[in-house]
Design a protein around this motif. Structure first.
Motif, PDB file in Angstrom:
ATOM      1  N   SER A 146       0.816  -1.220   0.000  1.00 16.11           N
ATOM      2  CA  SER A 146       0.000   0.000   0.000  1.00 16.11           C
ATOM      3  C   SER A 146       0.854   1.276   0.000  1.00 16.11           C
ATOM      4  CB  SER A 146      -0.951  -0.001   1.197  1.00 16.11           C
ATOM      5  OG  SER A 146      -0.252   0.304   2.379  1.00 16.11           O
ATOM      6  N   TYR A 147       2.130   1.162   0.244  1.00 16.21           N
ATOM      7  CA  TYR A 147       3.004   2.340   0.206  1.00 16.21           C
ATOM      8  C   TYR A 147       3.492   2.645  -1.207  1.00 16.21           C
ATOM      9  CZ  TYR A 147       2.977   2.602   5.245  1.00 16.21           C
ATOM     10  OH  TYR A 147       2.574   2.756   6.532  1.00 16.21           O
ATOM     11  N   GLY A 148       3.109   1.797  -2.146  1.00 12.86           N
ATOM     12  CA  GLY A 148       3.428   2.055  -3.549  1.00 12.86           C
ATOM     13  C   GLY A 148       4.903   2.304  -3.788  1.00 12.86           C
ATOM     14  N   ASN A 150       6.700   4.582  -2.712  1.00 17.03           N
ATOM     15  CA  ASN A 150       7.423   5.249  -1.621  1.00 17.03           C
ATOM     16  C   ASN A 150       8.385   4.305  -0.907  1.00 17.03           C
ATOM     17  OD1 ASN A 150       6.267   7.723  -2.129  1.00 17.03           O
ATOM     18  ND2 ASN A 150       4.488   7.277  -0.849  1.00 17.03           N
TER      19      ASN A 150
HETATM   20  C1  NAG Z   1       3.773   8.456  -1.453  1.00 15.55           C
HETATM   21  O1  NAG Z   1       4.105   9.609  -0.692  1.00 15.55           O
HETATM   22  C2  NAG Z   1       3.498  10.790  -1.147  1.00 15.55           C
HETATM   23  C3  NAG Z   1       4.047  11.933  -0.351  1.00 15.55           C
HETATM   24  O2  NAG Z   1       3.954  11.692   1.030  1.00 15.55           O
HETATM   25  C4  NAG Z   1       1.991  10.647  -1.032  1.00 15.55           C
HETATM   26  O3  NAG Z   1       1.362  11.822  -1.496  1.00 15.55           O
HETATM   27  C5  NAG Z   1       1.544   9.455  -1.844  1.00 15.55           C
HETATM   28  O4  NAG Z   1       0.177   9.232  -1.662  1.00 15.55           O
HETATM   29  C6  NAG Z   1       2.299   8.205  -1.444  1.00 15.55           C
HETATM   30  N1  NAG Z   1       1.963   7.118  -2.330  1.00 15.55           N
HETATM   31  C7  NAG Z   1       1.479   5.957  -1.885  1.00 15.55           C
HETATM   32  C8  NAG Z   1       1.137   4.973  -2.929  1.00 15.55           C
HETATM   33  O5  NAG Z   1       1.331   5.734  -0.712  1.00 15.55           O
END
Ligand code: NAG
Length: 434
Positions: A146-148, A150
């Motif tokens: 879910s953090y993609g 990042n």
């Molecule tokens: C990655 O981090 C950015 C900046 O904090 C955020 O806007 C974005 O939603 C995040 N992407 C995911 C997939 O969590």
């Protein structure tokens, strides 16, 4: 990018060739022209000297103009190069990349760890977050996913069972952790080609200046062969046992603290061929691995452990770990003078500080009857006397390969009722008793 670059070079080359062509035409055509002008305006025919001088002047001007064109081409290239994402030429020499390796398994609470890392990270480019997941736990994998973009999600591929001798059955978790560390660190250094890494586990929360701390200490670790790690952890960092006014204070320690620590590729290359099957942290504390090297650790921890079921932390969690104080004040370590940590300077000052402190009795420390501001020295003469005093005063009482937790040259530094205490061996200490 590539297209832009080729067209730029093409333009430059075109200009250069065109200009040369014009120059050749001019020089071919000029002498007769000049002669005509002269003949027309002044009458007398020009002499050879004048022609040569005029040609020389013309040449000089042409060369000057060519130089200008070449400089312009060069400037265009300079402007263009730093924006090339494949070659971060401008930032590389001064801004080292320190990836964070998160060791994960089957705890979805890795979220707390990742959220804090992402919250405090000063730059995604300088601190890529690599989550290495063992155990194949679907929910945890989903959480990490879910953090993609990042975070980078790696999965330890070998989930096979490990055969251990019967009496080690209950320690199987330690074998899996060791296998995972081995694989994950090889990924970081060999596959991804990084030269340093900060390792955290999925149950650690980091402080606001966690990244700042490691950035400041990387040059020390690289240049000082008497150091082999930088740790964010103080084993005796409980509330009341640290000086809240000394958030910037750092120590050398002979004890490998782990729990948020920085490792260099050179050290990994040394350890990797003999990496143990289990109990890697205690293995690192053995003299064959440590080889008298020290780690840097802070007065106030930059990591906090919130997990309970951790295989390796269970025994200590309730008694000590859950009370470790996490630093909250941002210390600008990269702007501080940390030269006091250099080995010779540090050793000398540390011994002076410890052994010039007045000796006090254990009972007086215990009962809070110390007179004056401190620091004070509390002497221990054997492992048993250390254990007894440590236990009763509330600090960690165990030794690993003869080294007490957070100790430096046998000395453990902590606060007791607002006063600095050095629990120290008698003067003239030379080595640890294994
Ligand atoms: C990655 O981090 C950015 C900046 O904090 C955020 O806007 C974005 O939603 C995040 N992407 C995911 C997939 O969590």
């Amino acid at each position: 990018m590539i297209r832009k670059r080729s067209s730029l070079i093409f333009c430059g080359a075109f200009l250069f060739i065109t200009w040369n062509a014009i120059l050749v035409l001019l020089l071919w055509g000029r002498p007769p022209q000049g002669r005509d002008q002269k003949e027309g305006s002044e009458g007398p025919p020009s002499n050879v000297m004048e022609d040569v001088l005029r040609m020389a002047n013309a040449f000089e001007n042409e060369l000057e103009k060519q130089k200008e064109i070449l400089l312009q081409i060069q400037n265009h290239q300079l402007l263009w190069e730093p924006s090339d994402k494949n070659k971060p030429k401008v930032t590389a020499p001064h801004q080292p990349v320190i990836p964070i390796l998160v060791i994960a398994c089957n705890r979805v609470t890795v979220k707390r760890c990742l959220d804090k890392l992402l919250q405090h990270r000063p730059s995604a480019e300088l601190h890529p977050i690599i989550v290495s997941q063992d155990c194949g736990h679907a929910e945890t994998a989903e959480m990490i996913r879910s953090y993609g973009n990042n975070v980078t999600h790696l999965k330890q591929p070998d989930l096979s069972d490990i055969q251990v001798r019967p009496e080690h059955k209950k320690f199987k978790g330690y074998y899996k952790i060791s296998r995972h560390y081995h694989w994950a660190l090889n990924q970081v250094f060999k596959t991804l080609g990084h030269s340093s890494v900060v390792i955290v586990e999925d149950d650690l929360e980091v402080a606001p200046d966690f990244f700042e701390y490691f950035r400041a200490l990387l040059p020390f670790l690289k240049s000082d062969p008497s150091l082999w790690c930088v740790s964010a952890w103080n084993d005796n960092g409980r509330e009341g046992y640290v000086d809240p006014g000394k958030a910037d204070l750092l120590y050398r320690t002979d004890f490998f603290p782990g729990l948020g620590w920085m490792l260099l590729r050179e050290v990994w290359e040394e350890l990797e061929p003999k990496w143990p099957e289990a109990f890697w942290d205690d293995w690192m504390r053995q003299p064959e691995q440590r080889r008298n090297r020290a780690c840097i650790r802070p007065e106030i921890s930059r990591t906090l452990t919130f997990g309970r079921q951790g295989v390796s932390l269970g025994q200590f969690f309730d008694k000590y770990l859950r009370y470790i104080k996490l630093n909250t004040e941002f210390v600008p370590f990269t702007k501080l003078d940390l030269s006091y940590l250099k080995e010779e300077t540090y050793k000398e000052n540390f011994e002076k500080e410890v052994y010039s402190a007045p000796v006090v009795k254990y009972e007086d420390v215990k009962q809070g009857q110390l007179q004056g501001p401190g620091p004070f020295r509390l002497q221990y003469s054997s492992k048993d006397s250390f254990k007894l005093m440590a236990k009763n005063l509330g600090i960690m009482d165990d030794f690993k390969s003869g080294v007490p937790r957070s100790g430096y040259r046998g000395v453990v530094s902590f606060m007791s009722r607002g006063r600095r205490i050095y629990l120290a061996p008698p003067p003239g200490w030379t080595q640890y008793d294994l």
